[in-house]
Design an enzyme around this catalytic site. Structure first.
Site, short mmCIF file in Angstrom:
data_model
loop_
_atom_site.label_atom_id
_atom_site.label_comp_id
_atom_site.label_asym_id
_atom_site.label_seq_id
_atom_site.Cartn_x
_atom_site.Cartn_y
_atom_site.Cartn_z
N CYS A 58 -3.92 -0.57 9.43
CA CYS A 58 -2.62 -1.22 9.64
C CYS A 58 -2.38 -1.45 11.13
CB CYS A 58 -1.51 -0.35 9.05
SG CYS A 58 0.11 -1.10 9.21
N CYS A 62 3.04 3.22 13.98
CA CYS A 62 3.89 4.33 13.55
C CYS A 62 3.19 5.65 13.89
CB CYS A 62 4.14 4.25 12.04
SG CYS A 62 4.65 2.59 11.53
N CYS A 65 1.66 8.04 11.16
CA CYS A 65 0.89 7.51 10.04
C CYS A 65 -0.63 7.53 10.25
CB CYS A 65 1.33 6.08 9.73
SG CYS A 65 0.58 5.44 8.23
N CYS A 102 4.75 3.81 -8.08
CA CYS A 102 5.03 3.30 -6.74
C CYS A 102 3.72 2.94 -6.06
CB CYS A 102 5.71 4.37 -5.89
SG CYS A 102 7.18 5.04 -6.66
N CYS A 133 7.71 0.19 -8.29
CA CYS A 133 8.21 0.26 -6.91
C CYS A 133 7.06 -0.16 -6.01
CB CYS A 133 8.64 1.68 -6.58
SG CYS A 133 9.22 1.85 -4.87
N CYS A 193 15.01 1.32 -2.03
CA CYS A 193 14.57 2.69 -1.80
C CYS A 193 14.36 2.82 -0.30
CB CYS A 193 13.26 2.96 -2.56
SG CYS A 193 12.49 4.53 -2.16
N ARG A 271 15.06 11.71 -3.09
CA ARG A 271 13.69 12.09 -3.42
C ARG A 271 13.08 13.04 -2.40
NH1 ARG A 271 10.02 7.37 -4.62
NH2 ARG A 271 11.26 7.38 -6.50
N1 SAM Z 1 3.30 0.00 5.42
C1 SAM Z 1 4.48 0.11 4.71
C2 SAM Z 1 5.66 0.56 5.55
O1 SAM Z 1 5.44 1.27 6.53
O2 SAM Z 1 6.77 0.22 5.21
C3 SAM Z 1 4.39 0.99 3.49
C4 SAM Z 1 3.61 2.28 3.52
S1 SAM Z 1 4.23 3.56 4.59
C5 SAM Z 1 2.90 4.71 4.57
C6 SAM Z 1 5.56 4.29 3.71
C7 SAM Z 1 6.33 5.41 4.36
O3 SAM Z 1 5.60 6.62 4.30
C8 SAM Z 1 6.66 5.28 5.84
O4 SAM Z 1 7.77 4.48 6.06
C9 SAM Z 1 6.96 6.71 6.22
O5 SAM Z 1 8.34 6.99 6.09
C10 SAM Z 1 6.16 7.54 5.21
N2 SAM Z 1 5.08 8.28 5.88
C11 SAM Z 1 3.95 7.76 6.41
N3 SAM Z 1 3.19 8.72 6.95
C12 SAM Z 1 3.85 9.89 6.77
C13 SAM Z 1 3.58 11.24 7.13
N4 SAM Z 1 2.48 11.58 7.79
N5 SAM Z 1 4.48 12.19 6.78
C14 SAM Z 1 5.60 11.85 6.12
N6 SAM Z 1 5.90 10.60 5.75
C15 SAM Z 1 5.05 9.62 6.07
FE1 SF4 Z 2 1.37 0.73 8.74
FE2 SF4 Z 2 1.56 3.33 8.28
FE3 SF4 Z 2 3.39 2.13 9.74
FE4 SF4 Z 2 3.27 1.63 7.09
S1 SF4 Z 2 3.77 3.58 8.05
S2 SF4 Z 2 3.52 0.15 8.74
S3 SF4 Z 2 1.04 1.78 6.80
S4 SF4 Z 2 1.21 2.35 10.28
#
Ligand code: SAM
Ligand code: SF4
Ligand code: DTB
Length: 345
Positions: A58, A62, A65, A102, A133, A193, A271
Site C-alpha cells: 500500500c 500509516c 500498518c 468484512c 462490509c 463503520c 466493536r
Molecule cells: N486500506 C484501507 C484503509 O486504511 O482504510 C483498509 C484497510 S486498513 C488495514 C483498516 C484499518 O485497520 C485501519 O484504518 C486501522 O485503523 C486498522 N489497523 C491497521 N493496522 C493496525 C494495527 N497494527 N493495529 C491496530 N489496528 C490497525
Molecule cells: Fe494502506 Fe495500511 Fe494505511 Fe490501509 S491502513 S491505507 S492498508 S497503509
C-alpha cells in the site's frame, strides 16, 4: 431538521467527553453498562469475520500498518484475490456462524478497474445471507454509489485518532480526506463503520478528540471499531512501542475508551477489534460490560493474529455471552434514512 434518532446526540462538547473519561472507573463502566442495556441485548455479541482480499504494497504511510510500502514488516504484497476464492472463504465463515463478512484491501483507494470484481463479491456474499462490509480506502461518490447499488451493508473507514494526532500517524492523507469518504459513504446510503486505534502514543486528550470527532458526526457511525494498536516490528509505531513499552495502552484506559464510545454513541455497535489476542479475558469481559458488542472471530485479522475461535468459544461460555441473533431493524433504518444527497442539500 429533527434528528432521526433523538437519543443519539451529536452535540457533545470536548469538555463533556473529557469529564466522562475522568469519572471514577467503576462509575464510568456502570453508566456505560446502563446505556448499553437500554439499547442492546447485553448478553449478545456480534461475530464478524475478516478477510484480506488484497494484502500489502500500500502506498500510504500509516505508521501502524504492516501493509504500507513504507514499513519493513516482511508482509508480502499480493494481487487481489479471485472472486471465487473470496466467496469460498465467505461460505466457510458463514458455516462457522459468522454474521458479517468484512473484506479489506491495502489500497489508498480502489481503481475503477477493480470495481466490477468488488461488486460481484458484494453480491455473492449477500446471496449467502451474510452482511457485507468492505474497507478499501478512500472512495469517490461514484464508487460509493456503485457499492450501495451492489447492496453493500457497511463500509469501514477509520478516522483512527484525534485531528491533532492524525499527522503523527499518517502523512499521505488528512483527517479531512477521511471525513470526505465517510460523507460519500453516508450519502450513498451505506451504513458507516468508523473508529480508530488507541495505544499509538497519543495522549488522553487525543482519545477525547478521537471520540469527539465520531460522536459529533451528524449521524453516528452504525459501527465503531476500537482497536488497540497491534505493534508490528518494522512499522514506525510498532517500533516506537517496542522502544518505549510505557507507551502501551493501559487496559483500564482502553476500557474507558470503550465505555465513553458506548455512552456517547448509544445506538452504535461498538466493536472490540484488533488487539484482543494480547488482552486477558478479564479485560475483554470489562469491555463487554462497558458496552462492546461486536468482535472479529478467527485466528487472523488482516495480517496480524487474532484470538482464535476455540479460545473465543471458551470465553463466551465462561462469560455467558452468545452470538448476536438478528439484525436490529431500527439500526438498519438509521443507516438508510435520509442518506441521499438531496436530503443533505
Ligand atoms: N486500506 C484501507 C484503509 O486504511 O482504510 C483498509 C484497510 S486498513 C488495514 C483498516 C484499518 O485497520 C485501519 O484504518 C486501522 O485503523 C486498522 N489497523 C491497521 N493496522 C493496525 C494495527 N497494527 N493495529 C491496530 N489496528 C490497525
Ligand atoms: Fe494502506 Fe495500511 Fe494505511 Fe490501509 S491502513 S491505507 S492498508 S497503509
Ligand atoms: C478495523 O477497525 N479493524 C480491522 C478492520 N477495521 C479492517 C483491522 C485491524 C487490522 C489489524 C492489523 C492487521 O491485521 O494487519
Amino acid at each position: 431538521m429533527e434528528p432521526i434518532r433523538p437519543e443519539a446526540r451529536s452535540d457533545w462538547s470536548r469538555e463533556e467527553i473529557a469529564a466522562l473519561f475522568d469519572l471514577p472507573f467503576t462509575e464510568l463502566v456502570f453508566r456505560a453498562a446502563e446505556v448499553h442495556r437500554a439499547h442492546h441485548a447485553a448478553d449478545e455479541v456480534q461475530l464478524a469475520t475478516l478477510l484480506s482480499i488484497k494484502t500489502g504494497g500500500c502506498p500510504e504511510d500509516c505508521g501502524y500498518c504492516s501493509q504500507s510500502v513504507h514499513a519493513d514488516s516482511g508482509v508480502e504484497a499480493t494481487k487481489m484475490m479471485d472472486v471465487r476464492e473470496v466467496l469460498q472463504s465467505a461460505a466457510r465463515a458463514r458455516d462457522g456462524g459468522s454474521q458479517r463478512f468484512c473484506m479489506g484491501a491495502a489500497w489508498r483507494n480502489p481503481k475503477d478497474r477493480d470495481m466490477p470484481a468488488i461488486v460481484e463479491i458484494v453480491k455473492g456474499v449477500r446471496q449467502m445471507g451474510m452482511e457485507t462490509c468492505m474497507t478499501l480506502g478512500m472512495l469517490s461518490p461514484k464508487q460509493a454509489d456503485m457499492l450501495a447499488e451492489a447492496g453493500l451493508d457497511y463500509y469501514n473507514h477509520n478516522i483512527d485518532t484525534s485531528p491533532e494526532y492524525y499527522e503523527r500517524a499518517v502523512t499521505t492523507r488528512t483527517m479531512d480526506d477521511r471525513l470526505e469518504t465517510l460523507d460519500n459513504v453516508r450519502f450513498a446510503g451505506i451504513n458507516v463503520c468508523s473508529g480508530g486505534i488507541v495505544g499509538m502514543g497519543e495522549t488522553g486528550a487525543d482519545r477525547v478528540g478521537f471520540i469527539h470527532t465520531l460522536a459529533t458526526l451528524e449521524q453516528h457511525p452504525e459501527s465503531v471499531p476500537v482497536n488497540a494498536l497491534v505493534p508490528v516490528k518494522g512499522t514506525v509505531l510498532g517500533d516506537m512501542l517496542a522502544d518505549t513499552p510505557m507507551a502501551k495502552i493501559d487496559d483500564i484506559e482502553f476500557v474507558r475508551t470503550v465505555a465513553v464510545a458506548r455512552i456517547t454513541m448509544p445506538l452504535s455497535m461498538v466493536r472490540l477489534s484488533a488487539g484482543r489476542e494480547s488482552m486477558s479475558e478479564a479485560t475483554q469481559a470489562l469491555c463487554f460490560l462497558a458496552g462492546a458488542n461486536s468482535i472479529f472471530t478467527g485466528d487472523k485479522l488482516l495480517t496480524a493474529p487474532n484470538a482464535g475461535d476455540d479460545e473465543d468459544a471458551v470465553m463466551f461460555d465462561k462469560l455467558g455471552l452468545k452470538p448476536l441473533s438478528g439484525e436490529d431493524p431500527l439500526r438498519q433504518a438509521q443507516g438508510r434514512a435520509g442518506a441521499t444527497r438531496e436530503a443533505a442539500e
